[in-house]
Write a protein that holds these residues in place. Structure first.
Motif, mmCIF file in Angstrom:
data_model
loop_
_atom_site.group_PDB
_atom_site.id
_atom_site.type_symbol
_atom_site.label_atom_id
_atom_site.label_comp_id
_atom_site.label_asym_id
_atom_site.label_seq_id
_atom_site.Cartn_x
_atom_site.Cartn_y
_atom_site.Cartn_z
ATOM 1 N N LEU A 1 13.464 0.660 3.039
ATOM 2 C CA LEU A 1 13.223 1.825 2.049
ATOM 3 C C LEU A 1 11.858 1.661 1.084
ATOM 4 C CD1 LEU A 1 16.882 2.305 1.154
ATOM 5 C CD2 LEU A 1 15.673 3.930 2.455
ATOM 6 N N LEU A 2 11.877 0.438 0.482
ATOM 7 C CA LEU A 2 10.871 0.084 -0.359
ATOM 8 C C LEU A 2 9.528 0.263 0.548
ATOM 9 C CD1 LEU A 2 12.014 -2.653 -2.679
ATOM 10 C CD2 LEU A 2 11.711 -0.278 -3.219
ATOM 11 N N ALA A 3 9.399 -0.386 1.542
ATOM 12 C CA ALA A 3 8.239 -0.378 2.485
ATOM 13 C C ALA A 3 7.869 1.196 2.853
ATOM 14 C CB ALA A 3 8.414 -1.190 3.711
ATOM 15 N N VAL B 1 -2.960 -2.488 -5.575
ATOM 16 C CA VAL B 1 -1.563 -2.681 -6.296
ATOM 17 C C VAL B 1 -0.403 -2.506 -5.281
ATOM 18 C CG1 VAL B 1 -0.142 -2.577 -8.302
ATOM 19 C CG2 VAL B 1 -2.537 -3.054 -8.579
ATOM 20 N N ILE B 2 -0.499 -1.050 -4.905
ATOM 21 C CA ILE B 2 0.527 -0.691 -4.096
ATOM 22 C C ILE B 2 0.462 -1.418 -2.472
ATOM 23 C CG2 ILE B 2 1.315 1.319 -2.633
ATOM 24 C CD1 ILE B 2 1.737 1.491 -5.562
ATOM 25 N N ALA B 3 -0.584 -1.845 -2.081
ATOM 26 C CA ALA B 3 -0.631 -2.687 -1.082
ATOM 27 C C ALA B 3 -0.169 -3.931 -1.067
ATOM 28 C CB ALA B 3 -2.023 -2.632 -0.311
ATOM 29 N N ALA B 4 -0.267 -4.538 -2.138
ATOM 30 C CA ALA B 4 0.169 -5.930 -2.630
ATOM 31 C C ALA B 4 1.763 -5.809 -2.650
ATOM 32 C CB ALA B 4 -0.326 -6.429 -3.920
ATOM 33 N N LEU C 1 4.376 -7.670 -0.160
ATOM 34 C CA LEU C 1 5.568 -8.426 -0.750
ATOM 35 C C LEU C 1 6.851 -7.875 -0.186
ATOM 36 C CD1 LEU C 1 6.429 -10.424 -2.844
ATOM 37 C CD2 LEU C 1 6.496 -8.747 -4.348
ATOM 38 N N VAL C 2 6.848 -6.523 -0.043
ATOM 39 C CA VAL C 2 8.246 -6.231 0.679
ATOM 40 C C VAL C 2 8.485 -6.650 2.000
ATOM 41 C CG1 VAL C 2 9.606 -3.938 0.988
ATOM 42 C CG2 VAL C 2 8.617 -4.423 -1.451
#
Length: 519
Positions: free
Chosen positions: A443-445, A501-504, A508-509
């Motif tokens: 979901l987060l991805a 930042v979003i791509a990082a 991470l997710v």
């Protein structure tokens, strides 16, 4: 009243014939180059002993963070016929300057922009190819170069053709390169002709509709061919055994592979970002020089926050991206549940409807959304609000978000839902308490990916924005058209930082992506 007169007028004109030749030539050249470079980098990373594979993979994927319009702006500055620093270096070394405002310039810029997509498809293709074929050839004494040509490339042919078709669709429907590079160079393609027709007074909706349908027909044909190719004989090369791709020893040529990755990083990442950062720090555009260092400052960044329209554009981009991501994630979680975990009649049709937008270019989504909300007898008026942008972003992002959630949903054992039901939990309670926690990485991805796509989208947004609903990507286009290059660069740097930042967070997710089945 209904009429086909627009088709005859548009398709029979001399302008259309010129645009048709330009569009197909442009699309074909980008397709060949981007597929060759993308699959070449993927082959180096997966199938060879090239050193620095992590760097090569990063170099191929980082350009995804740079929105297409910023990549276009950066190369317009780098290769400007008179003031571009790259052209200055070429002239100083006795080489001819390169005019970016030409068909060749369009091909160059768009190729750099879409290579990462070809690379991703190449990675998937080479990692799923059974290495036993290549190992048998090497054991029989076949030279590595011939083995690659006769076996590796033949096995990857369906993926190569599928990637080529996708590159073609992406190219002929992209807005930024044709408008910022092609129009100044008087090289018109489908997209630039559509935008010109819509900007006329009064707008020529007939021509826009005809060209939109023509692009949809091309995209549908390409998607059909892609599926035929991917399902054809000889495409099933993954066996039931666990395996990993064989690694080819390139010998001393392995350093050439690393050099190729470094060269791509410099061209696709370093040069565009450096010119944007340099331009953003100057009150007016100047070529890189020691003398210009005295003028460096942060005035352009401060101007963004004190300029009401720019601040509103950034705020609107964030609001629409977050709203679209929330809606898409909620919708696709339910669709994934229905299509994977239920036997409801028509679930296949639901999956098809959610996937169909992948074959519709973004520019057509923008025009179609505009038409629909202008003429549909809805109780609320959406044109001139952020909701019409959100509707377009949801349509564009839906298929990709679904691809994130469907595998995660399939990995959750049915026993967990059955246990919740046996305990007296309602469907809503079991979905909230069982599926959502286990699906959280997916979901987060999906949420973060949709945010990135929505924040950088311009092909659809340029047709839907109005006074008060500007977004950052369209503001960049408008300020560039007005010659405010430093402001464009500053806004672009902020966009790249935000998307980085979003791509990082996505990275991470997705490290935790995938849920182990308990069954």
């Amino acid at each position: 009243y209904w009429t086909f007169s627009h088709y005859g007028t548009t398709l029979g004109s001399a302008t259309f014939r010129t645009v048709l030749v330009n569009s197909f030539g442009y699309g074909a050249a980008v397709t060949v180059l981007s597929t060759a470079v993308g699959f070449g980098l993927a082959w180096l990373v997966v199938c060879t002993n090239t050193p620095g594979k992590a760097f090569a993979s990063t170099a191929a994927l980082v350009p995804l963070i740079i929105p297409g319009i910023l990549n276009t702006v950066a190369w317009a500055l780098l290769l400007s016929p008179h003031t571009g620093p790259v052209n200055r270096v070429l002239r100083d070394t006795g080489l001819p300057a390169f005019n970016v405002y030409s068909l060749a310039g369009m091909v160059w810029v768009q190729t750099i922009h879409v290579v990462p997509l070809a690379y991703l498809m190449g990675i998937a293709a080479f990692r799923s190819t059974d290495p036993s074929f290549g190992e048998a050839a090497l054991a029989a004494g076949v030279p590595p170069r011939r083995m690659m040509r006769k076996i590796t490339l033949r096995l990857a042919r369906p993926a190569i053709l599928a990637a080529a078709l996708l590159m073609f669709i992406q190219t002929i429907s992209a807005f930024d390169v044709p408008e910022l590079i092609g129009v100044p160079g008087r090289t018109m393609v489908f997209v630039s002709l559509m935008y010109q027709a819509l900007e006329n007074f009064p707008p020529d909706y007939g021509t826009v509709g005809v060209l939109g349908m023509f692009i949809v027909a091309i995209a549908a044909l390409a998607l059909w061919l892609s599926r035929r190719v991917s399902r054809g004989p000889g495409t099933q090369t993954v066996t039931g055994k666990g395996f990993r791709p064989s690694v080819i020893d390139l010998g001393r040529w392995r350093w050439a592979g690393l050099a190729a990755a470094i060269a791509f990083f410099i061209v696709a990442v370093a040069l565009p970002l450096l010119i944007l950062i340099w331009s953003s720090l100057l009150p007016g555009y100047e070529q890189p020089s020691l003398a210009a260092l005295h003028h460096i400052g942060l005035s352009n960044f401060r101007a963004i926050w004190v300029n009401p329209s720019l601040a509103r554009a950034v705020r609107n981009s964030i609001v629409t991206a977050v709203a679209a991501a929330l809606i898409v994630t909620a919708l696709t979680s339910v669709v994934a549940y229905i299509t994977v975990k239920t036997r409801i009649f028509g679930r296949g049709l639901l999956d098809t409807l959610a996937t169909v937008p992948i074959a519709v270019p973004s520019i057509v989504v923008g025009v179609g959304t505009l038409y629909w909300y202008l003429v549909a007898p809805l109780p609320v008026h959406l044109y001139g609000t952020l909701w019409i942008l959100i509707a377009a972003y949801v349509t564009i992002s839906l298929p990709y978000s679904l691809r994130y959630l469907t595998p995660g949903m399939a990995q959750i054992s049915d026993e967990l839902e059955e246990a919740a039901t046996m305990s007296g939990a309602s469907w809503a309670r079991s979905f909230r308490s069982v599926f959502l926690p286990l699906l959280m990485p997916s979901l987060l991805a999906a949420f973060l990916y949709t945010m990135i796509v929505s924040f950088r989208e311009i092909s659809a947004a340029v047709f839907l924005v109005s006074d008060g609903t500007e977004v950052a990507s369209v503001s960049i286009f408008q300020y560039w058209s007005n010659g405010a290059y430093p402001t464009v660069a500053a806004l672009g740097v902020l966009m790249v930082v935000f998307l980085s930042v979003i791509a990082a967070l996505v990275r991470l997710v997705t490290r935790k992506f995938g849920v182990r089945s308990t069954g």
